[in-house]
Design a protein around this motif. Structure first.
Motif, PDB file in Angstrom:
ATOM      1  N   ASN A 193      15.853 -10.880  -5.332  1.00 18.47           N
ATOM      2  CA  ASN A 193      16.943 -10.204  -4.624  1.00 18.47           C
ATOM      3  C   ASN A 193      17.935 -11.216  -4.091  1.00 18.47           C
ATOM      4  OD1 ASN A 193      15.638  -7.523  -4.674  1.00 18.47           O
ATOM      5  ND2 ASN A 193      14.130  -8.517  -3.342  1.00 18.47           N
ATOM      6  N   TYR A 195      21.259 -11.444  -1.596  1.00 17.94           N
ATOM      7  CA  TYR A 195      22.062 -10.729  -0.598  1.00 17.94           C
ATOM      8  C   TYR A 195      23.206 -11.620  -0.114  1.00 17.94           C
ATOM      9  CZ  TYR A 195      17.739  -7.969  -0.240  1.00 17.94           C
ATOM     10  OH  TYR A 195      16.637  -7.201  -0.516  1.00 17.94           O
ATOM     11  N   LEU A 208      19.117  -3.624   1.629  1.00 19.03           N
ATOM     12  CA  LEU A 208      18.163  -2.816   0.862  1.00 19.03           C
ATOM     13  C   LEU A 208      17.583  -1.776   1.821  1.00 19.03           C
ATOM     14  CD1 LEU A 208      16.489  -2.377  -1.744  1.00 19.03           C
ATOM     15  CD2 LEU A 208      14.943  -4.168  -0.948  1.00 19.03           C
ATOM     16  N   HIS A 211      12.105   1.606   2.294  1.00 19.41           N
ATOM     17  CA  HIS A 211      11.265   2.102   1.189  1.00 19.41           C
ATOM     18  C   HIS A 211       9.878   1.515   1.340  1.00 19.41           C
ATOM     19  CE1 HIS A 211      12.460  -1.894  -0.144  1.00 19.41           C
ATOM     20  NE2 HIS A 211      11.390  -1.887  -0.922  1.00 19.41           N
ATOM     21  N   ASP A 213       6.647  -0.051  -1.219  1.00 19.40           N
ATOM     22  CA  ASP A 213       6.544  -0.575  -2.578  1.00 19.40           C
ATOM     23  C   ASP A 213       5.422   0.127  -3.328  1.00 19.40           C
ATOM     24  OD1 ASP A 213       8.575  -2.346  -2.086  1.00 19.40           O
ATOM     25  OD2 ASP A 213       7.269  -4.088  -1.837  1.00 19.40           O
ATOM     26  N   LEU A 220       5.798 -11.650  -0.742  1.00 20.12           N
ATOM     27  CA  LEU A 220       7.241 -11.895  -0.693  1.00 20.12           C
ATOM     28  C   LEU A 220       7.560 -13.248  -0.053  1.00 20.12           C
ATOM     29  CD1 LEU A 220      10.040  -9.443  -0.074  1.00 20.12           C
ATOM     30  CD2 LEU A 220       9.914 -11.350   1.517  1.00 20.12           C
ATOM     31  N   HIS A 268       9.666  -0.760   4.730  1.00 16.40           N
ATOM     32  CA  HIS A 268      10.398  -1.997   5.010  1.00 16.40           C
ATOM     33  C   HIS A 268      11.810  -1.900   4.457  1.00 16.40           C
ATOM     34  CE1 HIS A 268       8.419  -2.458   1.093  1.00 16.40           C
ATOM     35  NE2 HIS A 268       9.404  -3.273   0.750  1.00 16.40           N
ATOM     36  N   ARG A 278      21.297 -14.851   1.313  1.00 17.39           N
ATOM     37  CA  ARG A 278      19.835 -14.884   1.362  1.00 17.39           C
ATOM     38  C   ARG A 278      19.242 -14.490   0.015  1.00 17.39           C
ATOM     39  NH1 ARG A 278      16.412 -10.434   2.640  1.00 17.39           N
ATOM     40  NH2 ARG A 278      14.336 -11.171   3.189  1.00 17.39           N
ATOM     41  N   SER A 280      15.416 -13.410  -1.779  1.00 17.93           N
ATOM     42  CA  SER A 280      13.992 -13.149  -1.610  1.00 17.93           C
ATOM     43  C   SER A 280      13.386 -12.917  -2.982  1.00 17.93           C
ATOM     44  CB  SER A 280      13.759 -11.941  -0.709  1.00 17.93           C
ATOM     45  OG  SER A 280      14.100 -10.759  -1.389  1.00 17.93           O
ATOM     46  N   ALA A 282      10.153 -10.890  -4.422  1.00 10.51           N
ATOM     47  CA  ALA A 282       9.024 -10.005  -4.157  1.00 10.51           C
ATOM     48  C   ALA A 282       8.195  -9.891  -5.422  1.00 10.51           C
ATOM     49  CB  ALA A 282       9.533  -8.623  -3.740  1.00 10.51           C
TER      50      ALA A 282
END
Ligand code: OGA
Ligand code: NI
Length: 339
Positions: A193, A195, A208, A211, A213, A220, A268, A278, A280, A282
């Motif tokens: 991801n 951002y 985001l 939701h 997973d 992550l 989350h 940023r 990430s 996951a």
């Protein structure tokens, strides 16, 4: 409606839908999230292992997530994956869009839009990873080090996921080998991801939306803070600190199903970091794509009737297009109606 508000409503709905109302006042979400040293999980001394298993079991039950340190994934492998992701997102739009696809069943997919209903402000690259030799051929050839760096990280994270799910199964009383083979040969789905930096004037901007997973666990890594979590009896978002070298772990919908509701999947979201852009990564872990997951028979008895119907990753993919902007957890759709 701001996502923070919709997240709270969602949690209230989840609580109302559950079989009992919470009598206690909501827990303060400022309680520190657990950080667990798992160095002795592989120990030959069962007592040392049992202590770590206990910490993990408590964190799973009370918070739905924890961070791990001493996990055996080296800093250079972690940094390598972040570099590879960052170099990929820095490449030309044309290069990235070569991976764009409307097919959510495809082996690799790049997107920047909010078509999925939860991407508010992110671009992402998603692909499978386990076993690596089956999937790496679909991965980007550029940046040149992508396959090597992301591959090393994927293999290490897959190993860690098997170790952690073993500990969680042991904590549930199912034994450390429960599902080990199926998870070892199972699905690893990676979401990278990206951002943009958020504006400090705009307040919390959601990258985001809330939701849970799919799968059993998600591991992550974040380059800087932005991930926020809300367990089922929290009433506010808790930011997950970016501890150098630590990895964040949270429970997915299939862990809730397998545990027959003893553990719950974690809601989350990601907000934009106002100091910097940023990234990430996951990594979601489950059994094979077509394998159905149901409640463990060992956790079903007269006092604990079966709460969820069985489902597979394919069923989850069928659910996704029906969930645009509704922010339901997949697992909610699996509950038997016991009204
Ligand atoms: C995800 C996710 C959170 C983040 O990719 O499923 O929840 O911090 N990412 O980017
Ligand atoms: Ni997620």
């Amino acid at each position: 409606m701001p996502a923070a508000v919709s997240g709270r409503l969602l949690t209230r709905n989840i609580n109302m839908a559950s079989s009992h109302q919470h009598q206690q006042p909501p827990r303060a979400s400022s309680r520190a999230l657990p950080v667990i040293n798992i160095g002795r999980l592989g120990d030959n001394d069962p007592a040392a292992r049992a202590l770590v298993v206990q910490d993990i079991a408590r964190a799973c039950r009370d918070r739905g997530c924890f961070q791990v340190i001493n996990h055996g994934v080296s800093k250079s492998v972690m940094n390598g994956a972040l570099e590879a992701a960052s170099e990929f997102f820095d490449m030309s739009t044309e290069h990235k869009e070569a991976f764009a696809s409307d097919d959510i069943r495809g082996p690799i997919r790049y997107d920047t839009s909010a078509r999925d209903g939860i991407s508010k402000c992110r671009s992402f690259l998603k692909h499978y990873a386990n076993p690596l030799q089956d999937w790496v051929k679909f991965w980007p050839k550029q940046p040149a080090s992508y396959r090597k760096k992301m591959g090393m990280y994927a293999v290490e994270i897959q190993r860690l996921s098997v170790q952690l799910t073993g500990a969680i199964m042991q904590g549930l009383g199912l034994g450390p080998m429960y599902l080990q083979e199926k998870l070892g040969a199972g699905l690893q789905f990676m979401a990278l991801n990206n951002y943009p930096q958020g504006s400090s004037q705009a307040g919390d901007t959601v990258g985001l939306a809330p939701h849970s997973d799919y799968g059993f666990i998600t591991i992550l890594m974040q380059s800087s803070p932005g991930l926020e979590v809300m367990h089922h009896d929290d009433d506010a978002w808790t930011p997950v600190p970016a501890i150098p070298g630590a990895l964040h772990v949270h429970l997915g919908d299939h862990m809730e199903v397998l545990s027959n509701g003893r553990l719950r999947s974690l809601l989350h979201r990601a907000i934009l970091n106002t100091d910097e852009a940023r990234i990430s990564i996951a990594s979601l872990h489950g059994v094979a794509i077509d394998e159905k997951v149901s409640c463990a028979e060992e956790l079903v008895d007269e006092r604990h009737p079966k709460l969820y119907r069985e489902s597979s990753f394919h069923d989850f993919l069928d659910f996704l297009p029906t969930n645009v902007n509704t922010y339901r957890r997949f697992v909610e759709t699996l509950k038997f109606d016991r009204a």
